[in-house]
Design a protein around this motif. Structure first.
Motif, PDB file in Angstrom:
ATOM      1  N   GLN A 121      35.252  19.440  17.522  1.00 25.77           N
ATOM      2  CA  GLN A 121      34.363  20.588  17.471  1.00 25.77           C
ATOM      3  C   GLN A 121      33.808  20.754  16.056  1.00 25.77           C
ATOM      4  O   GLN A 121      34.286  21.547  15.257  1.00 25.77           O
ATOM      5  N   HIS A 139      34.163  22.309  10.798  1.00 26.11           N
ATOM      6  CA  HIS A 139      34.604  22.304  12.180  1.00 26.11           C
ATOM      7  C   HIS A 139      35.239  23.648  12.484  1.00 26.11           C
ATOM      8  O   HIS A 139      35.605  24.395  11.584  1.00 26.11           O
ATOM      9  N   TYR A 140      35.339  23.959  13.752  1.00 27.64           N
ATOM     10  CA  TYR A 140      35.967  25.217  14.144  1.00 27.64           C
ATOM     11  C   TYR A 140      37.175  24.931  15.005  1.00 27.64           C
ATOM     12  O   TYR A 140      37.237  23.934  15.722  1.00 27.64           O
ATOM     13  N   THR A 141      38.180  25.807  14.894  1.00 20.57           N
ATOM     14  CA  THR A 141      39.454  25.611  15.591  1.00 20.57           C
ATOM     15  C   THR A 141      39.713  26.652  16.674  1.00 20.57           C
ATOM     16  O   THR A 141      40.643  26.478  17.466  1.00 20.57           O
ATOM     17  N   GLU A 153      41.319  34.719  21.578  1.00 21.23           N
ATOM     18  CA  GLU A 153      41.005  33.579  20.726  1.00 21.23           C
ATOM     19  C   GLU A 153      41.524  32.321  21.409  1.00 21.23           C
ATOM     20  O   GLU A 153      42.735  32.144  21.562  1.00 21.23           O
ATOM     21  N   ALA A 169      40.264  20.618  16.983  1.00 16.99           N
ATOM     22  CA  ALA A 169      39.549  20.692  15.706  1.00 16.99           C
ATOM     23  C   ALA A 169      38.858  19.381  15.353  1.00 16.99           C
ATOM     24  O   ALA A 169      37.929  19.362  14.557  1.00 16.99           O
ATOM     25  N   VAL A 179      30.608  21.303  13.182  1.00 19.99           N
ATOM     26  CA  VAL A 179      29.437  22.157  12.971  1.00 19.99           C
ATOM     27  C   VAL A 179      28.374  21.325  12.281  1.00 19.99           C
ATOM     28  O   VAL A 179      28.604  20.771  11.198  1.00 19.99           O
TER      29      VAL A 179
END
Length: 211
Positions: A63, A75-77, A55, A60, A65
């Protein structure tokens, strides 16, 4: 003549747990040490043989969505990436990180085992107990710090070999290192408990001198 029941504990001291309970804690701690070590060895071997799933933490703020309905923003972390084979350098760093992490786990399990052993004799506030708790706290502080440091060095090196550019633009994906405070917190708590045990030992010695 007044008869007293023999509890197996020294005179004037009350047993905190029974010998059976203490033995159960010792057996559970020993089994947990064996199982966790087996998993750790398997993980270390996997770093050199692959494939490896990691991972990778990302920034954050950037990035996001797009295309979500009802005005939802997201958003993705983290980015989960499966690497067929790791290079020798990052694999060695991750292996050492895992080994140090396991050393911290074994330190906690050894603490449980040795304290349970001390409880069998109903004498807990001893110099040995103080040294055990203090040593485990120092071990957790050292291995926790170095383990996270090595992991933080290895992961960006792996990320450099994963896609670093977005498909829709020229923005770079920024991979960030993470540092958990829990090893530091746990080590400080154990060192504090060692101080409490030292204080309890002095009180016990003073009480024994008054008897």
């Amino acid at each position: 003549m007044k008869l007293t029941k023999d509890t197996g504990a020294p005179a004037g001291e009350k047993r905190i747990v029974s010998r059976t309970d203490a033995m159960v804690f010792m057996v559970v701690a020993a089994l947990a040490a064996v199982v966790s070590t087996a998993f750790s060895v398997s993980e270390i071997v996997g770093y050199f043989t692959g494939p490896v799933t990691l991972e990778l933490p990302v920034d954050a703020q950037d990035q996001s969505v797009d295309g979500l309905s009802a005005g939802v923003r997201g958003h993705y972390t983290t980015l989960t990436a499966t690497v067929p084979a790791l290079p020798a350098g990052p694999a060695a760093l991750l292996a050492w990180s895992s080994a140090l992490h396991q050393a911290g786990v074994l330190a906690v399990q050894a603490l449980v085992f040795l304290l349970a052993y001390r409880l069998r004799s109903a004498v807990l506030f001893t110099a040995v107990s103080v040294r055990i708790i203090g040593a485990c706290g120092i071990v957790l502080l050292l291995v926790g710090t170095f383990s996270q440091g090595l992991y933080g060095i290895a992961v960006p090196r792996v990320a450099d070999q994963v896609v670093m550019e977005r498909q829709t633009g020229d923005e770079l994906v920024l991979f960030e290192g993470t540092l958990s405070p829990w090893p530091l917190v746990l080590s400080l708590v154990l060192i504090l408990i060692a101080g409490v045990f030292q204080y309890g030992r002095r009180i016990q010695q003073d009480s024994d001198g008054l008897v």
